[in-house]
Motif scaffolding. Sequence first.
Motif, PDB file in Angstrom:
ATOM      1  N   THR A  61      -1.186   0.627  -6.002  1.00 41.56           N
ATOM      2  CA  THR A  61       0.259   0.444  -5.854  1.00 41.56           C
ATOM      3  C   THR A  61       0.552   0.547  -4.362  1.00 41.56           C
ATOM      4  O   THR A  61      -0.139   1.277  -3.653  1.00 41.56           O
ATOM      5  CB  THR A  61       1.045   1.549  -6.591  1.00 41.56           C
ATOM      6  OG1 THR A  61       0.513   2.812  -6.182  1.00 41.56           O
ATOM      7  CG2 THR A  61       0.917   1.422  -8.099  1.00 41.56           C
ATOM      8  N   PRO A  62       1.570  -0.162  -3.878  1.00 35.46           N
ATOM      9  CA  PRO A  62       1.814  -0.142  -2.430  1.00 35.46           C
ATOM     10  C   PRO A  62       2.182   1.248  -1.928  1.00 35.46           C
ATOM     11  O   PRO A  62       2.965   1.945  -2.564  1.00 35.46           O
ATOM     12  CB  PRO A  62       2.980  -1.118  -2.249  1.00 35.46           C
ATOM     13  CG  PRO A  62       3.563  -1.296  -3.599  1.00 35.46           C
ATOM     14  CD  PRO A  62       2.493  -1.032  -4.597  1.00 35.46           C
ATOM     15  N   VAL A  63       1.600   1.680  -0.794  1.00 33.35           N
ATOM     16  CA  VAL A  63       1.950   2.986  -0.236  1.00 33.35           C
ATOM     17  C   VAL A  63       3.262   2.936   0.539  1.00 33.35           C
ATOM     18  O   VAL A  63       3.871   3.962   0.790  1.00 33.35           O
ATOM     19  CB  VAL A  63       0.855   3.560   0.688  1.00 33.35           C
ATOM     20  CG1 VAL A  63      -0.340   4.011  -0.120  1.00 33.35           C
ATOM     21  CG2 VAL A  63       0.446   2.564   1.750  1.00 33.35           C
ATOM     22  N   LEU A  64       3.643   1.734   0.940  1.00 38.82           N
ATOM     23  CA  LEU A  64       4.919   1.602   1.642  1.00 38.82           C
ATOM     24  C   LEU A  64       5.891   0.850   0.738  1.00 38.82           C
ATOM     25  O   LEU A  64       5.537  -0.184   0.170  1.00 38.82           O
ATOM     26  CB  LEU A  64       4.743   0.820   2.939  1.00 38.82           C
ATOM     27  CG  LEU A  64       3.857   1.450   4.011  1.00 38.82           C
ATOM     28  CD1 LEU A  64       3.692   0.494   5.187  1.00 38.82           C
ATOM     29  CD2 LEU A  64       4.457   2.762   4.507  1.00 38.82           C
ATOM     30  N   MET A 116       0.857  -2.721   0.576  1.00 38.90           N
ATOM     31  CA  MET A 116      -0.455  -2.243   0.150  1.00 38.90           C
ATOM     32  C   MET A 116      -1.416  -2.239   1.327  1.00 38.90           C
ATOM     33  O   MET A 116      -1.296  -3.032   2.236  1.00 38.90           O
ATOM     34  CB  MET A 116      -1.001  -3.226  -0.882  1.00 38.90           C
ATOM     35  CG  MET A 116      -1.404  -2.599  -2.157  1.00 38.90           C
ATOM     36  SD  MET A 116      -1.944  -3.913  -3.235  1.00 38.90           S
ATOM     37  CE  MET A 116      -1.204  -3.353  -4.729  1.00 38.90           C
ATOM     38  N   ARG A 117      -2.385  -1.346   1.260  1.00 29.36           N
ATOM     39  CA  ARG A 117      -3.423  -1.355   2.280  1.00 29.36           C
ATOM     40  C   ARG A 117      -4.635  -2.101   1.750  1.00 29.36           C
ATOM     41  O   ARG A 117      -4.998  -1.958   0.571  1.00 29.36           O
ATOM     42  CB  ARG A 117      -3.809   0.073   2.658  1.00 29.36           C
ATOM     43  CG  ARG A 117      -2.663   0.851   3.318  1.00 29.36           C
ATOM     44  CD  ARG A 117      -3.015   2.292   3.525  1.00 29.36           C
ATOM     45  NE  ARG A 117      -3.547   2.858   2.297  1.00 29.36           N
ATOM     46  CZ  ARG A 117      -4.408   3.863   2.271  1.00 29.36           C
ATOM     47  NH1 ARG A 117      -4.839   4.400   3.389  1.00 29.36           N
ATOM     48  NH2 ARG A 117      -4.851   4.332   1.120  1.00 29.36           N
ATOM     49  N   VAL A 152      -1.207  -9.798   7.345  1.00 30.34           N
ATOM     50  CA  VAL A 152      -1.730  -8.437   7.429  1.00 30.34           C
ATOM     51  C   VAL A 152      -1.620  -7.903   8.857  1.00 30.34           C
ATOM     52  O   VAL A 152      -1.921  -8.606   9.818  1.00 30.34           O
ATOM     53  CB  VAL A 152      -3.214  -8.411   6.978  1.00 30.34           C
ATOM     54  CG1 VAL A 152      -3.799  -7.008   7.111  1.00 30.34           C
ATOM     55  CG2 VAL A 152      -3.352  -8.897   5.537  1.00 30.34           C
ATOM     56  N   ILE A 153      -1.153  -6.660   8.961  1.00 33.75           N
ATOM     57  CA  ILE A 153      -1.183  -5.942  10.242  1.00 33.75           C
ATOM     58  C   ILE A 153      -2.489  -5.164  10.250  1.00 33.75           C
ATOM     59  O   ILE A 153      -2.695  -4.294   9.412  1.00 33.75           O
ATOM     60  CB  ILE A 153      -0.015  -4.938  10.338  1.00 33.75           C
ATOM     61  CG1 ILE A 153       1.334  -5.630  10.281  1.00 33.75           C
ATOM     62  CG2 ILE A 153      -0.152  -4.078  11.588  1.00 33.75           C
ATOM     63  CD1 ILE A 153       1.694  -6.418  11.499  1.00 33.75           C
ATOM     64  N   GLY A 160      -5.961  -2.744   6.853  1.00 35.83           N
ATOM     65  CA  GLY A 160      -4.741  -3.401   7.286  1.00 35.83           C
ATOM     66  C   GLY A 160      -3.639  -3.201   6.262  1.00 35.83           C
ATOM     67  O   GLY A 160      -3.900  -2.817   5.125  1.00 35.83           O
ATOM     68  N   PHE A 161      -2.401  -3.431   6.701  1.00 40.00           N
ATOM     69  CA  PHE A 161      -1.257  -3.368   5.791  1.00 40.00           C
ATOM     70  C   PHE A 161      -0.779  -4.781   5.487  1.00 40.00           C
ATOM     71  O   PHE A 161      -0.548  -5.566   6.411  1.00 40.00           O
ATOM     72  CB  PHE A 161      -0.091  -2.622   6.453  1.00 40.00           C
ATOM     73  CG  PHE A 161      -0.299  -1.148   6.600  1.00 40.00           C
ATOM     74  CD1 PHE A 161       0.106  -0.271   5.606  1.00 40.00           C
ATOM     75  CD2 PHE A 161      -0.891  -0.632   7.745  1.00 40.00           C
ATOM     76  CE1 PHE A 161      -0.070   1.095   5.743  1.00 40.00           C
ATOM     77  CE2 PHE A 161      -1.071   0.734   7.895  1.00 40.00           C
ATOM     78  CZ  PHE A 161      -0.656   1.602   6.892  1.00 40.00           C
ATOM     79  N   VAL A 162      -0.624  -5.091   4.217  1.00 46.52           N
ATOM     80  CA  VAL A 162      -0.039  -6.379   3.841  1.00 46.52           C
ATOM     81  C   VAL A 162       1.466  -6.259   4.022  1.00 46.52           C
ATOM     82  O   VAL A 162       2.078  -5.341   3.473  1.00 46.52           O
ATOM     83  CB  VAL A 162      -0.351  -6.706   2.367  1.00 46.52           C
ATOM     84  CG1 VAL A 162       0.365  -7.987   1.950  1.00 46.52           C
ATOM     85  CG2 VAL A 162      -1.846  -6.807   2.166  1.00 46.52           C
TER      86      VAL A 162
END
Length: 801
Positions: A72-75, A35-36, A6-7, A48-50
């Motif tokens: 659902t993943p945003v990125l 995903m966040r 995670v970032i 954080g972002f996975v």
Amino acid sequence: MSIAKVIVDVPAKQINQTFDYTIPARLEHVIVPGMRVTVPFGPRKIMGFVIELTSTSSHTKLKEIVDVLDLTPVLTEELVRLGQWLAKDTVSLYITAFQVMLPQALKSHYKKELVRLAEELDPIMESLFAGRDFITYEEFSESKVRYQELIKAVKDGDIEIEYLVKSRITRKFETMIKPGMADYLLEEAYNDMSKKAKKQRELLSYFIQHNEAIPKKKLMDKVNTSASTIKSLLDKKLLVSTKIEVYRNPYDDATIVQTSPLSLTTEQTDAIKPIKQSIENNTHDVFLLHGVTGSGKTEVYLQAISDVIKKGKEAVVLVPEISLTPQMVHRFKGRFGSDVAVMHSALSSGEKYDEWRKIYQKEVKVVVGARSAVFAPFENLGIIIIDEEHETSYKQEDQPRYHARDVAIERGKNHQCPVILGSATPTLETFARAQKGVYKLATLSKRTNEKAMPEVEIVDMRNELHEGNRTMFSRRLKEKIELCIEKKEQIVLLLNRRGYSTFVMCRDCGHVKECPHCDIALTYHKNSNRLKCHYCSYEEPMPTICPECSSDLIRYFGTGTQRVEEALAQLIPEARVIRMDVDTTRRKGAHEKLLNQFGKGEADILLGTQMIAKGLDFENVTLVGVLTADSMLHLPDFRSSEKTFQLLTQVSGRAGRHELPGEVIVQTYTPDHYSIELASTYNFPDFYQKEMAMRKAFHYPPYVFLTLVTVSHPNQVKVVQTTQKIVQALLKSVKEETVILGPTPSPMARIKDRYRYQCMVKYKNEPGLRDIIQNILNQFESDIRKDDLLISVDMQPYQMM
Ligand code: ADP
Ligand code: ZN
Ligand code: ZN
């Protein structure tokens, strides 16, 4: 795969790394990259972002992910990779690279709450809580309860502070009403209903005729019914209500006229051919479409996009913020209709979010937008177009300091699709690459209407002065303006104001003080009354007489649009003027409103700064006046000649775009400067040759690369020492032929009580430079975190301030 990398959202943390968290059983198979999530970090819970799932970690005692923010993943997978590339390429924090890809509405903020743990609180606390189990942090901070009391209560274990990660998503929903049962049942109910229930029967009969959902508001209008009548039928289950999401639509689609592809000119056909091939074969190439204004570049874009859509792929079109006018949007919507999303900074946060989601949910095929639209979450990109590629607004001046051109090319590689750079005045960097064959060059040399570009006349302002005219309008310009107003035609006046009052010039001979080592105008520092070069630290006192002609009329410059407007009112009282600058366009929609007024002929003169030079297309404009063509020329910026050439070319294109022929008057103190001379004849090739020779002689891009490191801190000694240390560390690691300039004060040497110093790296080839700089930043990590030190890195500086 029970561990997520995670970032985390800790922007103060200089060290760029992922943190491992275990995925709790209930979130297994839910969490995927992009995903966040909410994770514990120290005492807090943060977002954080996975970015990756894995089954092993080199750390023990991992904490658990608390929750997910998205289902659902945003990125997309590609954007997760792109973010990591972006962070490395711009030496930025990962978290900033991911945040910049998302609309503002998705950027989470944190809310704190005080939570009661004990049954009984101290009286003071009890009065604050008033029997409740939790209160917001704001309630506490607005109350009279002292901080010490809270700390004590937390220490005693009576109260806990909780950090809530809350998303600012603001979706808009609409209530829909539809029949709750089959037709014949509605009819039965109608027949059974008491004749007295007239309103209810009316409403029911509507749905017997129209068996479909309708927005509640519309229904109330149409059937002339009330909310309570609707409610009665809802209660009887004859009707049901649902909520559907609505998108805000900032553009009135009804006014858009549909267009169809034009048959291309020979030049356009030649230009589009290799682009079509690249689309057809799914190959990545960068094309420079070099064409004068009005040569039909946009038509080429439209037809290339049409091919892309036919292949089932998507298109991104970037245009400069300022030229993202309704005119421009209509051209794309006119061809592709509701397949187009628009990303514009003037949209509200909710509108932006809606446009983003249309892309995310694959409801559109084309996005037209400013810089950040380059991150559109398309998964099947077929083309990326950057119109007016020379515009500096494509460079972001905050972390991550990226250039949209670089991001576009990276995405073009990821998707194996073409990238088109379009301009009448491409940057030297881009044109040089096209010359070398790195980019493919396509040229449109003629306007589609076969009209010549407007004639440009240069007026030497030194002569005006010698003949006793001390106003900022030459006699020639005044005469032309008056003639124009007489003929009921319109005028655009450009005050080229950027960077005013920083350079020093002799009003008698036009002499400008320049650095003897850098061929760059010296910057006037008002506090010390000295002239400084911010590239090499050279300085000298402010002269009292001109070193060239001994005139005492040497001074620094300062003129604002407001003063020009006043002067204009004195000189030509009958002229109706619309002034457009940062002051008059601050309010949302003001920019458009002023342009509309001008378009409707409510003024004779449109007076403004740079913002009026672009994209405007008014039939009745036949005269363009540039008040001070050279004001940008002497900025402490090696690109000043290039920017002057671009601006003059662009503003000249505003005149005579239609039937009436146009004319341009350029006022200057330096009429023989090559960028002014060559712009007046629209001679890009000669300008390119000349400017490249200068860049070569003085070692500037595209012959070298630049990196700018700026240090700031409230304590001047600390700033100087830190910059010094950075220079030392750089010198130890870079190649021998690499030049490091500085430490030297930034041209804006103090902003908001923070001192600023900088150093510049000039290099031809330093593949390890980003790692070297990241290592240096890591050495200062604790100062950055604890001592308010800021170090900013710009791998492609445009603003030298
Ligand atoms: P640019 O983007 O290079 O400034 P535009 O695409 O705006 O040029 O074209 C200028 C004008 O020429 C527009 O009014 C456009 O509709 C028209 N035009 C473009 N291509 C053609 C063509 N092949 N035939 C006729 N008119 C064209
Ligand atoms: Zn002089
Ligand atoms: Zn210098």
